[in-house]
Design an enzyme around this catalytic site. Structure first.
Site, mmCIF file in Angstrom:
data_model
loop_
_atom_site.group_PDB
_atom_site.id
_atom_site.type_symbol
_atom_site.label_atom_id
_atom_site.label_comp_id
_atom_site.label_asym_id
_atom_site.label_seq_id
_atom_site.Cartn_x
_atom_site.Cartn_y
_atom_site.Cartn_z
ATOM 1 N N GLY A 8 3.526 16.153 -27.975
ATOM 2 C CA GLY A 8 4.215 15.383 -29.010
ATOM 3 C C GLY A 8 5.476 14.678 -28.531
ATOM 4 O O GLY A 8 5.954 13.748 -29.176
ATOM 5 N N SER A 9 6.014 15.113 -27.420
ATOM 6 C CA SER A 9 7.314 14.607 -26.962
ATOM 7 C C SER A 9 7.203 13.171 -26.441
ATOM 8 O O SER A 9 6.432 12.890 -25.513
ATOM 9 C CB SER A 9 7.838 15.548 -25.866
ATOM 10 O OG SER A 9 8.648 14.859 -24.954
ATOM 11 N N ALA A 10 8.003 12.270 -27.017
ATOM 12 C CA ALA A 10 7.936 10.854 -26.615
ATOM 13 C C ALA A 10 8.252 10.658 -25.125
ATOM 14 O O ALA A 10 7.501 9.968 -24.424
ATOM 15 C CB ALA A 10 8.861 10.011 -27.495
#
Ligand SMILES: N[C@@H](CCC(=O)N[C@@H](CS)C(=O)NCC(=O)O)C(=O)O
Length: 217
Positions: A8-10
């Site tokens: 999920g981490s950009a």
């Protein structure tokens, strides 16, 4: 090479897209921030700043900060000089604009997203604050101006690592439910870049996972 990340981490997604563009395999090391895995002594020994993404290359060299990792992957691992030139142009002025966009992303575009949305989704449940919303929207307005008449965020005819960094950020805005339509250049760029960026599907899937936080409110 080991890659400590969360889907999920950009910033992790920006590195994954860059690795795909360069043709480098990442040995994925899922790092569950919610379970505090980034605060374990073995991870702190690698990265005292306890952030993901963190890369450990085949020589044991450790690097964090997604945009620094993006540059490292192109400079050290891209075997095709023409691909490297497109992703991270060598001309000093072209390269300077790529850097400017990368630093804009870390300091303004994603930072202001985090300042507005993170307090709402990660525990504190503060209502959206009008000043922080204005500041976030100002950042999007800047990006819209950069993209006036341009296909790519650093101008020119080719997708660069700055597009990949900003693509990860903008996908996160989208899953937050923020309506990008009013930023016509950003919207046009986004619709185009997500069809041409390597591993854009991985970015979209990771962003979707991040979006689940918004539904947990
Ligand atoms: N500017 C950094 C941001 C890294 C960052 O803050 N990552 C978050 C996850 S998206 C993190 O690791 N947070 C845990 C912490 O800071 O302790 C980058 O682009 O790599």
């Amino acid at each position: 090479m080991d890659f400590y990340y969360l889907p999920g981490s950009a910033p992790c997604r920006a590195v994954q897209m860059t690795a795909a563009a360069v043709g480098v395999e990442l040995n994925l090391k899922l790092t569950n921030l919610m379970a505090g895995e980034h605060m374990k002594p073995e991870f702190l020994k690698l990265n005292p700043q306890h952030t993901i993404p963190t890369l450990v290359d085949e020589t044991g060299f450790v690097l964090w900060e997604s945009r620094a990792i993006q540059i490292y992957l192109v400079e050290r691992y891209c075997k095709d000089a023409s691909i490297a030139e497109r992703l991270y142009p060598s001309d000093p002025r072209r390269r300077a604009i790529v850097h400017q966009r990368l630093f804009f992303d870390v300091a303004v575009l994603y930072q202001r997203f985090a300042e507005y949305y993170y307090p709402q989704i990660f525990g504190k449940k503060l209502p959206g604050d009008a000043d922080r919303l204005r500041s976030m929207e100002q950042g999007l307005g800047f990006l819209d101006a950069f993209l006036e008449g341009e296909r790519y965020v650093a101008g020119g005819d080719d997708l660069t690592i700055a597009d990949l960094s900003i693509l990860a950020s903008i996908a996160t805005y989208e899953v937050a439910g923020y309506d990008l339509c009013q930023y016509v250049n950003v919207y046009r760029w986004y619709e185009h870049v997500k069809t041409v960026a390597p591993a854009a599907d991985k970015n979209a899937e990771g962003a979707r996972v991040f979006g689940l936080y918004f539904n947990k409110k």
